[in-house]
Design an enzyme around this catalytic site. Structure first.
Site, PDB file in Angstrom:
ATOM      1  N   HIS A 216       0.705  -1.101  -0.107  1.00  0.00           N
ATOM      2  CA  HIS A 216      -0.020   0.145   0.013  1.00  0.00           C
ATOM      3  C   HIS A 216       0.802   1.136   0.038  1.00  0.00           C
ATOM      4  O   HIS A 216       1.905   1.474   0.884  1.00  0.00           O
ATOM      5  CB  HIS A 216      -1.004   0.108   1.427  1.00  0.00           C
ATOM      6  N   ASP A 217       0.517   2.165  -1.190  1.00  0.00           N
ATOM      7  CA  ASP A 217       1.606   3.308  -1.139  1.00  0.00           C
ATOM      8  C   ASP A 217       2.043   4.213   0.073  1.00  0.00           C
ATOM      9  O   ASP A 217       2.773   4.623   0.542  1.00  0.00           O
ATOM     10  CB  ASP A 217       1.252   4.048  -2.307  1.00  0.00           C
ATOM     11  N   THR A 218       0.730   4.046   0.968  1.00  0.00           N
ATOM     12  CA  THR A 218       0.788   4.862   2.055  1.00  0.00           C
ATOM     13  C   THR A 218       1.653   4.211   3.249  1.00  0.00           C
ATOM     14  O   THR A 218       2.237   4.877   3.880  1.00  0.00           O
ATOM     15  CB  THR A 218      -0.598   4.994   2.818  1.00  0.00           C
ATOM     16  N   GLY A 382       3.841  14.196  -2.934  1.00  0.00           N
ATOM     17  CA  GLY A 382       3.649  14.964  -3.828  1.00  0.00           C
ATOM     18  C   GLY A 382       3.165  16.825  -3.495  1.00  0.00           C
ATOM     19  O   GLY A 382       3.794  17.511  -4.040  1.00  0.00           O
TER      20      GLY A 382
END
Length: 462
Positions: A216-218, A382
């Site tokens: 999970h990118d988080t 980002g």
């Protein structure tokens, strides 16, 4: 992204970038997962010789495989409308309070549990013999081996965050077959070797291991928070803002559920105690509606616009679907009796003030609910490029903000691979390496905190 890791080295090089464009079919919104896999192969070809590969992506969505291991259709996009009204059906079998006490996950209409309930009577699910979350599906195509990575599995609302195992009672009461899922694996576990066909197509020389990361990118982004000690909050910014704390145990109280906090699993058995906020999706959708104006100019106009003139609830599900975002934000302001922002600069200022206010509420609520005080807020992802948002978040929270790294998910991914291959030490060592090697910017809080409290009160009364 290609990462290079050494005792005082942590470098990323972008090897290849490719589009991710969901496609609206007659049956609904779908991921173009074959295009994404082709982009992965192109990226491996561009990267050249590597010692390990790790994959992270968004959460909750999945692909279904038949008995032969072939994909049954394009994976459904989490913004698809199929889960509308499904939560009430789930709660009829497992009341919301019981569901939270068992899984610790905040209510979000797109959680995998609701997606599977929505798909219960479909021919596709009836034919399925395996369910793979998106990064595990890509890893399967690369290696031929199947697994379910734990940090991502914890977003399905089918994991018990206390045990790190499946919530068997919940699944049983909802008729969800946990045998569909491949065995659980954890960050750092081996995930197989690139198949011979993949080596041939990419020009790589084997063996090349695939290493399980926080898929999970988080989870990968939180692993790359360059914090010292434990008294920190984090905000992972991008399309979403994920704001919260890193804890050693979940918070499963009714008060926590009412505040819509989630307990997702992180690296080394940690808990990502956080709230999902709509994030820069609001601005991204507005910019799409405005035919992609120059962002720097837009932010200059926003900085010149009156502060806190109008705010919206950045966590409101009314903003979840794509399309007509400027009009929807204006309408939310009109309905709430606030001045209606008219220009792109005014709408952008409304969005950024609203996001900063949502960050403030999340950080304050997390500290109170978890009994865990913080001295600093780390912003990664980002949104670190958006200096106005970073400063507004410091102002709103009344705490210093340390912004960076921007490519946090990629760095966390690389560091977990490096640790699995004995190139870096424990989680604290990983964070010290980040702090030594990555550009970070510190923002001190400015202005009157009372203005933020007043804006918060405006939202609370609506």
């Amino acid at each position: 992204m290609v990462g290079r890791v050494g005792p005082d080295t942590l470098e990323l090089t972008e090897a290849h970038r490719f589009a991710n464009r969901p496609v609206r079919l007659p049956e609904g919104l779908r991921w173009d997962v074959l295009s994404l896999y082709a982009g992965v192969l192109d990226g491996l070809r561009a990267a050249g010789g590597v010692d390990s590969v790790g994959i992270d992506s968004w959460a909750v969505d999945y692909g279904l495989l038949d008995a032969d291991g072939a994909l049954l259709g394009n994976p459904v996009h989490y913004r698809d409308a199929r889960t509308e009204g499904v939560a009430e059906k789930v709660w009829a079998s497992v009341p919301a309070a019981e569901l939270y006490a068992a899984t610790g996950l905040q209510y979000a209409p797109f959680n995998t549990l609701y997606q599977l309930t929505a798909a219960a009577s479909t021919a596709q699910l009836a034919q399925a013999r395996r369910l793979l979350l998106i990064p595990d599906l890509l890893a399967y195509w690369l290696t031929g081996e199947q697994g379910t990575e734990l940090t991502n599995a914890s977003t399905t609302q089918l994991i018990d965050p206390r045990t790190g195992d499946w919530a068997h009672d919940v699944a049983g009461r909802l008729g969800i077959d946990l045998a569909l899922f491949a065995p659980l694996r954890r960050p750092g576990d081996p995930a197989g070797l690139l198949r011979a066909e993949v080596l041939e197509e990419t020009g790589l020389t084997g063996p090349v291991p695939v290493t399980t990361v926080g898929s999970h990118d988080t989870a990968s982004a939180v692993a790359a928070v360059p914090a010292v000690g434990e008294r920190f909050a984090y905000i992972c910014t991008g399309t979403w803002s994920l704001a919260g704390l890193e804890l050693t145990a979940p918070v499963l109280t009714e008060e926590s559920r009412a505040a819509n906090f989630t307990n997702e699993l992180g690296l080394d058995g940690t808990v990502r105690y956080l709230r999902n906020i709509m994030g820069l999706w609001l601005l991204q959708e507005c910019m799409r509606a405005w035919d992609d104006p120059d962002l720097a100019e837009l932010l200059r106009d926003a900085a010149a616009a009156p502060a806190l003139r109008s705010v919206v609830d950045a966590g409101d599900a009314v903003f979840l679907a794509p399309g007509r975002m400027p009009e929807r934000i204006a309408e939310a302001c009109r309905v709430s009796g606030q001045p209606v922002p008219g220009t792109p600069g005014e709408i952008t200022r409304c969005i950024l003030d609203s996001l900063a206010l949502a960050h403030r509420r999340a950080v304050e609520d997390a500290q109170r609910l978890a009994g865990h005080a913080v001295d600093v807020v780390h912003i990664v992802g980002g949104g670190t490029r958006n200096t106005l948002l970073c400063q507004l978040t410091a102002d709103a929270c009344g705490l210093p903000v340390v912004a960076g790294p921007t490519e946090a998910a990629a760095l966390g991914n690389v560091l977990v691979q490096a640790r699995a291959h004995d190139l870096v030490g424990d989680r604290a060592d990983m964070r010290r390496l980040l702090a030594r090697t990555q550009p970070l910017t510190r923002y001190e809080p400015r202005g009157d905190a009372g203005r933020w409290r007043a804006a918060e009160a405006r939202l609370a009364t609506r």
